[in-house]
Motif scaffolding. Structure first.
Motif, PDB file in Angstrom:
ATOM      1  N   ALA A 193       0.817  -1.220   0.000  1.00  0.00           N
ATOM      2  CA  ALA A 193       0.000   0.000   0.000  1.00  0.00           C
ATOM      3  C   ALA A 193       0.850   1.269   0.000  1.00  0.00           C
ATOM      4  O   ALA A 193       0.504   2.250  -0.662  1.00  0.00           O
ATOM      5  N   ASP A 221       0.608   4.271  -2.747  1.00  0.00           N
ATOM      6  CA  ASP A 221       0.308   5.597  -2.220  1.00  0.00           C
ATOM      7  C   ASP A 221       1.425   6.596  -2.520  1.00  0.00           C
ATOM      8  O   ASP A 221       1.182   7.798  -2.611  1.00  0.00           O
ATOM      9  N   ARG A 235      -6.797   3.691  -2.415  1.00  0.00           N
ATOM     10  CA  ARG A 235      -5.359   3.536  -2.655  1.00  0.00           C
ATOM     11  C   ARG A 235      -5.079   2.956  -4.035  1.00  0.00           C
ATOM     12  O   ARG A 235      -4.384   3.561  -4.848  1.00  0.00           O
ATOM     13  N   SER A 293       0.703   4.577   5.178  1.00  0.00           N
ATOM     14  CA  SER A 293       0.864   4.738   3.733  1.00  0.00           C
ATOM     15  C   SER A 293       0.434   6.132   3.298  1.00  0.00           C
ATOM     16  O   SER A 293       0.993   6.704   2.353  1.00  0.00           O
ATOM     17  N   PHE A 294      -0.561   6.715   3.996  1.00  0.00           N
ATOM     18  CA  PHE A 294      -1.015   8.047   3.587  1.00  0.00           C
ATOM     19  C   PHE A 294      -0.051   9.154   4.012  1.00  0.00           C
ATOM     20  O   PHE A 294      -0.230  10.312   3.630  1.00  0.00           O
ATOM     21  N   GLU A 302      -7.559  10.190  -0.794  1.00  0.00           N
ATOM     22  CA  GLU A 302      -6.192   9.770  -0.468  1.00  0.00           C
ATOM     23  C   GLU A 302      -5.171  10.698  -1.130  1.00  0.00           C
ATOM     24  O   GLU A 302      -3.996  10.383  -1.222  1.00  0.00           O
TER      25      GLU A 302
END
Length: 539
Positions: free
Chosen positions: A80, A84, A127, A460-461, A490
Motif C-alpha cells: 500500500a 500511495d 489507494r 501509507s497516507f 487519499e
C-alpha cells in the motif's frame, strides 16, 4: 424555521457572479514567494528519507514500522505504501523510483492477499484504484499496466454488490469472492465514485461508474434527521440507515467530500450530488456550526442518535474546511468561503496549542451553547488546557493524519494569504523535530508530551497525503491546480474537465423528508485507518 429560510436564500442566491468562462477555485496569478523555496525542498527531504527507509526495510509491504524496522501488512499485503507513494514520486520528479514502483506493481496478483485477511472495499479503492489511475495520468498515460491493475482489483471488489443491493458491503473475502455481511458506514459506501468513474473512463466499461454511483445515490435519496445530513451507519441488506448519528468525522467524512468532488468531476451530470452537498452545508450551518467560549474558534459539532449536540471534533473531520473552500468557490458563495476559513483557523489552533505543534486525533470544546460531549466529564487538567487554548484533547495520539494540512493547502490556493505558508512551514519544523526515528518518521503517542514516545508505524497516507499536500503547498500552484484536477480522499489527483460557469445544480435545496430513528441502533462499525473514523462487471 425563519432563520433556516433566510440562510438558505443566502446560500442559493450567491451564485450570480459565476464566471461565464468557468468557475475558478485558485486565486488567479498565485505564486509562492521566493523566501519559501527551502520549504518545498524540506518537504521533499522528509519524503525521500521516509521512502528510502521503506525501500530498505519494507519494500513491497503495506507499511514500514520505523522504530523496530519491521513491516505491516494490514491493507492486503500488496504494498500500500508503494502505490500511495507513486503519485508523490511523480509530483516530485523522482521518475526512476516511480518506474521501479510500476515494475513491482505490474507483477501483483490481486486474486489472493499475500497475507490472509479480509479486504476493505473502501481502503483498497482509494489507494489502489485511485492511486493507479492517478499515476497513469500523472505519468502522461505511458504505463497502461496501471489501468490494467486497477481493473483487476476493481473486478474483485465488484463482488461487494450482491442480491441486487444498491449499496455494497465494505469487507470482502477475496478467496471466495464474497462479502462479509454486516452493516457499513456512509463513507465506505460513498467514497468510490471518483475512482470507479475514472476506471470506466479508461476501460470503456460504464459498469464500474454505475455501481459506485448507485450506492451513493441510494444514501442521498433516504430521509435524514437533518436535511442533506445522512446518519453514519447503513445496512446494505435493507438499504436503510441503522442509526441517527450525524458527523463530518470518521465514518461519514468522505461521503460528504465526494458529493461535492463528484459533482465537479462529472460537471453536474446528475444534480443529486451537488444538491445534497449544498443541503448538507446549509443544515450544518444551521445546526452543527458552533463556537468555543474561549478564543471564539469555529467547529462543526456532531449530533447524536438522540438529537443532542456533541461538542467534539477530530483531526479527520478537519477536512471539512478545505471541502467547504472548494465548494464555496465552485458555487461562488462567499458565505461558505468565509465560514470555511474560520473552520480552518479552528482546526489549525489544535496544532498551535500543543507542545509539539502537531494536532491530536480527537478533541472537544465548550461551546457558547453548552459543553455536552456524550463522554466523560471534563477533567481539571482538560479545563485548564481549554481555558488557555479554546479546545481540550480527548485523544492525544498523532497517526500522521493529513486533514489539517489538507485544508491549509486549500486555504493557501484559494486566498493567497502567506500565513498558510507559514503554518505549513511550522508543521514541517514540528515533523522534523518530533517524528524522526533512527530510519524514518513515526507516529506519536501524545502530541502534548513528546517524551511519551512513538507509535511504531509509518502510514501509507504519510506518502500519499501529508507529504504531497505539504510539497504542493510550496510548489508552483499551476503545476497541479485545483482548477484542473480533483483530489480523491487519499490525495491522488485526477484530471477534471473544464469547469462549468455554475455548480448550482437544480438551484434548490433538497426538502426534508420525515425521518424515523431506527428502533434498534446498530453499533457504529469499527472505524478504519482512513475513515476513523453482483458479480464482476460485464467485460
Amino acid at each position: 424555521m425563519r432563520r433556516s429560510c433566510i440562510l438558505s436564500l443566502t446560500l442559493l442566491g450567491a451564485a450570480s457572479s459565476s464566471l461565464a468562462a468557468g468557475v475558478t477555485v485558485q486565486k488567479p496569478g498565485l505564486t509562492v514567494p521566493a523566501k519559501y523555496a527551502s520549504q518545498k525542498a524540506a518537504a521533499e527531504k522528509i519524503f525521500t528519507t521516509s521512502y528510502s527507509a521503506y525501500r530498505e526495510f519494507a519494500f513491497g509491504h503495506d507499511e514500514l514500522h520505523p522504530v523496530s524496522e519491521g513491516v505491516g501488512d494490514d491493507l492486503g499485503g500488496w504494498g500500500a505504501s508503494l502505490v500511495d507513494a507513486m503519485g508523490t514520486l511523480l509530483v516530485m520528479g523522482l521518475d526512476d523510483l516511480f518506474v521501479e514502483a510500476v515494475n513491482f506493481t505490474s507483477t501483483l496478483d490481486f486474486n489472493t492477499p499475500p497475507v490472509p485477511q479480509d479486504i476493505s472495499v473502501f481502503e483498497t479503492t482509494i489507494r489502489w484504484v485511485g492511486g493507479l489511475i492517478s499515476a497513469y495520468e500523472l505519468s502522461g498515460e505511458k504505463f497502461p499496466i496501471l489501468v490494467t491493475k486497477a481493473k483487476e482489483v476493481a473486478d474483485k471488489l465488484a463482488f461487494a454488490w450482491i442480491d441486487g443491493n444498491a449499496m455494497p458491503y465494505n469487507t470482502m473475502d477475496f478467496t471466495t469472492n464474497s462479502p462479509v455481511i454486516q452493516t457499513t458506514n456512509i463513507a465506505q459506501v460513498g467514497t468510490l465514485t471518483l475512482e470507479w468513474s475514472a476506471l470506466s473512463k479508461y476501460t470503456g466499461n460504464a459498469t464500474y461508474k454505475e455501481l459506485a454511483e448507485k450506492g451513493t445515490i441510494a444514501v442521498a435519496e433516504l430521509a435524514t434527521p437533518l436535511p442533506g445530513l445522512a446518519p453514519q451507519v447503513v445496512d446494505p441488506a435493507t438499504g436503510q440507515f441503522a442509526d441517527a448519528y450525524i458527523t463530518w468525522g470518521g465514518g461519514s467524512d468522505s461521503y460528504f467530500e465526494y458529493l461535492l468532488k463528484y459533482a465537479r468531476y462529472t460537471n453536474n451530470a446528475n444534480n443529486i450530488f451537488i444538491d445534497t452537498w449544498k443541503t448538507a452545508v446549509d443544515s450544518s450551518i444551521h445546526t452543527l456550526l458552533k463556537t468555543s467560549t474561549v478564543g471564539d474558534w469555529s467547529f462543526l459539532a456532531d449530533q447524536d442518535d438522540q438529537g443532542l449536540i456533541r461538542h467534539v471534533g477530530s483531526h479527520l473531520a478537519c477536512f471539512y474546511a478545505g471541502n467547504w473552500l472548494l465548494g464555496g468557490q465552485l458555487l461562488k458563495n462567499q458565505t461558505i468561503v468565509d465560514i470555511a476559513l474560520k473552520l480552518n483557523d479552528g482546526c489549525w489552533n489544535t496544532y498551535a496549542g500543543t507542545a509539539t505543534g502537531i494536532g491530536p486525533e480527537t478533541f472537544a470544546f465548550i461551546g457558547t451553547d453548552g459543553n455536552f460531549t456524550g463522554g466523560s466529564a471534563i477533567t481539571a487538567a482538560q479545563l485548564a488546557f481549554y481555558n488557555e487554548h479554546g479546545y481540550y484533547i480527548t485523544g492525544s495520539d498523532y497517526i500522521q493524519r493529513p486533514e489539517v494540512l489538507e485544508s491549509n493547502f486549500y486555504a493557501w490556493r484559494v486566498t493567497g494569504d502567506t500565513k498558510y505558508l507559514d503554518r505549513a512551514a511550522d508543521a514541517i519544523a514540528s515533523f522534523n523535530k518530533f517524528l524522526p526515528t533512527t530510519v524514518a518518521f513515526a507516529c506519536l503517542n501524545d502530541v502534548n508530551n513528546p517524551s511519551a514516545g512513538f507509535i511504531d508505524d509509518m502510514e501509507s497516507f504519510w506518502f500519499a497525503e501529508v507529504l504531497k499536500y505539504l510539497y504542493l503547498t510550496f510548489d508552483d500552484p499551476n503545476h497541479i491546480s485545483l482548477d484542473t484536477h480533483v483530489w480523491n480522499t487519499e490525495c491522488h489527483p485526477l484530471i477534471a474537465p473544464p469547469a462549468l460557469s455554475s455548480y448550482q445544480g437544480s438551484g434548490s435545496l433538497i426538502p426534508p423528508k420525515p425521518f424515523t430513528t431506527p428502533t434498534s441502533i446498530a453499533p457504529r462499525p469499527a472505524v478504519s485507518p482512513k475513515t476513523q473514523p453482483s458479480g464482476v462487471p460485464a467485460q
